[in-house]
Write a protein that holds these residues in place. Structure first.
Motif, PDB file in Angstrom:
ATOM      1  N   HIS A   1      -8.601   3.589  -2.396  1.00 40.97           N
ATOM      2  CA  HIS A   1      -9.131   4.137  -1.145  1.00 40.97           C
ATOM      3  C   HIS A   1     -10.218   3.235  -0.567  1.00 40.97           C
TER       4      HIS A   1
ATOM      5  N   ALA B   1      -8.320   0.406   1.183  1.00 40.33           N
ATOM      6  CA  ALA B   1      -7.480   0.753   2.332  1.00 40.33           C
ATOM      7  C   ALA B   1      -8.316   1.178   3.536  1.00 40.33           C
ATOM      8  N   PHE B   2      -9.382   1.936   3.304  1.00 33.87           N
ATOM      9  CA  PHE B   2     -10.156   2.469   4.433  1.00 33.87           C
ATOM     10  C   PHE B   2     -10.813   1.369   5.265  1.00 33.87           C
TER      11      PHE B   2
ATOM     12  N   ARG C   1      -8.534  -0.647   7.793  1.00 32.60           N
ATOM     13  CA  ARG C   1      -8.252  -0.045   9.099  1.00 32.60           C
ATOM     14  C   ARG C   1      -9.237  -0.539  10.150  1.00 32.60           C
TER      15      ARG C   1
ATOM     16  N   THR D   1      -4.322   8.843   1.165  1.00 34.26           N
ATOM     17  CA  THR D   1      -5.264   8.718   0.044  1.00 34.26           C
ATOM     18  C   THR D   1      -6.299   9.835   0.080  1.00 34.26           C
ATOM     19  N   ASP D   2      -6.712  10.233   1.283  1.00 36.90           N
ATOM     20  CA  ASP D   2      -7.641  11.365   1.384  1.00 36.90           C
ATOM     21  C   ASP D   2      -6.991  12.636   0.836  1.00 36.90           C
TER      22      ASP D   2
ATOM     23  N   TYR E   1       0.835  -1.209   0.000  1.00 34.52           N
ATOM     24  CA  TYR E   1       0.000   0.000   0.000  1.00 34.52           C
ATOM     25  C   TYR E   1       0.868   1.257   0.000  1.00 34.52           C
TER      26      TYR E   1
ATOM     27  N   THR F   1      -4.553   5.758   4.763  1.00 33.56           N
ATOM     28  CA  THR F   1      -5.877   6.326   4.497  1.00 33.56           C
ATOM     29  C   THR F   1      -5.825   7.852   4.493  1.00 33.56           C
TER      30      THR F   1
END
Length: 326
Positions: A198, A201-202, A205, A241-242, A155, A238
């Motif tokens: 995204h 990945a989100f 978490r 990516t945001d 990632y 995350t």
């Protein structure tokens, strides 16, 4: 390409056996000090159901493992946990996000990993296990950590690829050369890849956070700091990516603004030249009328018309130039 199953057995923190047949899993589990890891790549229904009957896997978890496009999650069943995650890599040339789904059945002393294809090399996870062998006595949590750590490293590489790409894009949008349609299409495809990344990945978490809860008794005190570090890494990903998504939105808005600005510049230049060309047309049209006026059919009248054309056109040119219209 389908690989043969990989099997490993750890006893009291030491690798005791490797490469044994799947049928011998129960034999190794007879020893309470042994942890067994079975890795399946593209298993058939019969292969997975054989292990399901042997280890008591829930039918819904088996169905998820045999299916595709599971979102990252952690499901709780009476005798085991089921976790879905994804390994990713970004191909900047083709603007594609390569995704390999990896599912895990997590029991008290066994772990089964299921890969949909050979796009993810499980050997690198085994190498990671060998490098952190001092954690092997933590059992299943040790293998899960090694797998997730490799995935999260991928990632970080994906985030770095996106970051470098959009740094390059940020410079290109201010160049004087107009963007080719193929470039704009590539930008859009990379944006789609970022959105997909995204979405993977989100939720991971939340899955890791759920895995770390004390009631599961999977992550003990010894290995808990490693999972905390893993969670922090996913949190950073995350957040990155945001930030990248915000940057992409800014780039799109800036590109549209620059396109409108350049279009206005072109329109100003076209309008200015049209005004300059209109002056000679006006003068010659006036003097070309079939009416009597002072200076008609005389040399000084022709000179006056020519002078009027030159003076007016030159005046307009310098006026537009001074106002940055040309």
């Amino acid at each position: 390409m389908i690989e043969t199953p990989h099997t490993r057995a750890y006893r009291k923190g030491l690798l005791e056996a490797e490469g044994f047949p799947v049928e011998q899993v129960s034999d190794h589990l007879e020893d309470d000090a042994t942890t067994v890891w079975v890795d399946l790549c593209g298993p058939t229904v019969d292969e997975l159901h054989q292990l399901a009957d042997e280890l008591g896997l829930h039918e819904l978890a088996v169905e998820d493992a045999l299916g595709r496009h599971q979102r990252p999650k952690l499901d709780h069943y009476a005798s085991h946990l089921f976790m879905a995650c994804h390994a990713v890599s970004v191909d900047q040339e083709t603007a594609e996000l390569d995704i390999v789904e990896i599912d895990m059945f997590l029991g008290p002393r066994w772990i089964i990993t299921v890969r949909k294809d050979a796009g993810f090399d499980m050997r690198q996870v085994m190498d990671r296990c060998d490098r952190v062998a001092d954690l092997a006595d933590t059992g299943v949590a040790f293998v899960v950590y090694a797998l997730l750590d490799v995935i999260v490293d991928g990632y970080f590489e994906a985030v770095e690829t996106f970051d470098e790409y959009y740094d390059q894009v940020s410079e290109e949008i201010f160049s004087e050369q107009p963007l080719e349609p193929q470039q704009q299409k590539h930008w859009f495809q990379m944006r789609q890849a970022l959105v997909k990344f995204h979405r993977l990945a989100f939720p991971l978490r939340e899955a890791i956070s759920s895995l770390m809860r004390r009631e599961h008794e999977l992550v003990n005190t010894e290995i808990y700091p490693y999972y905390q570090d893993l969670y922090d890494h996913v949190l950073r990903i995350t957040e990155s990516t945001d930030s990248l998504r915000d940057l992409v939105s800014t780039i799109v808005e800036t590109n549209l603004s620059l396109r409108d600005y350049r279009q206005n510049q072109v329109m100003k230049k076209v309008t200015s030249w049209a005004a300059i060309i209109a002056v000679p047309t006006l003068v010659t049209g006036f003097y070309g009328m079939n009416v009597r006026f002072p200076g008609i059919a005389t040399e000084w009248g022709a000179g006056l018309a020519a002078a009027l054309i030159v003076v007016t056109s030159v005046s307009l040119y310098f006026t537009f130039k001074r106002n940055d219209w040309l």
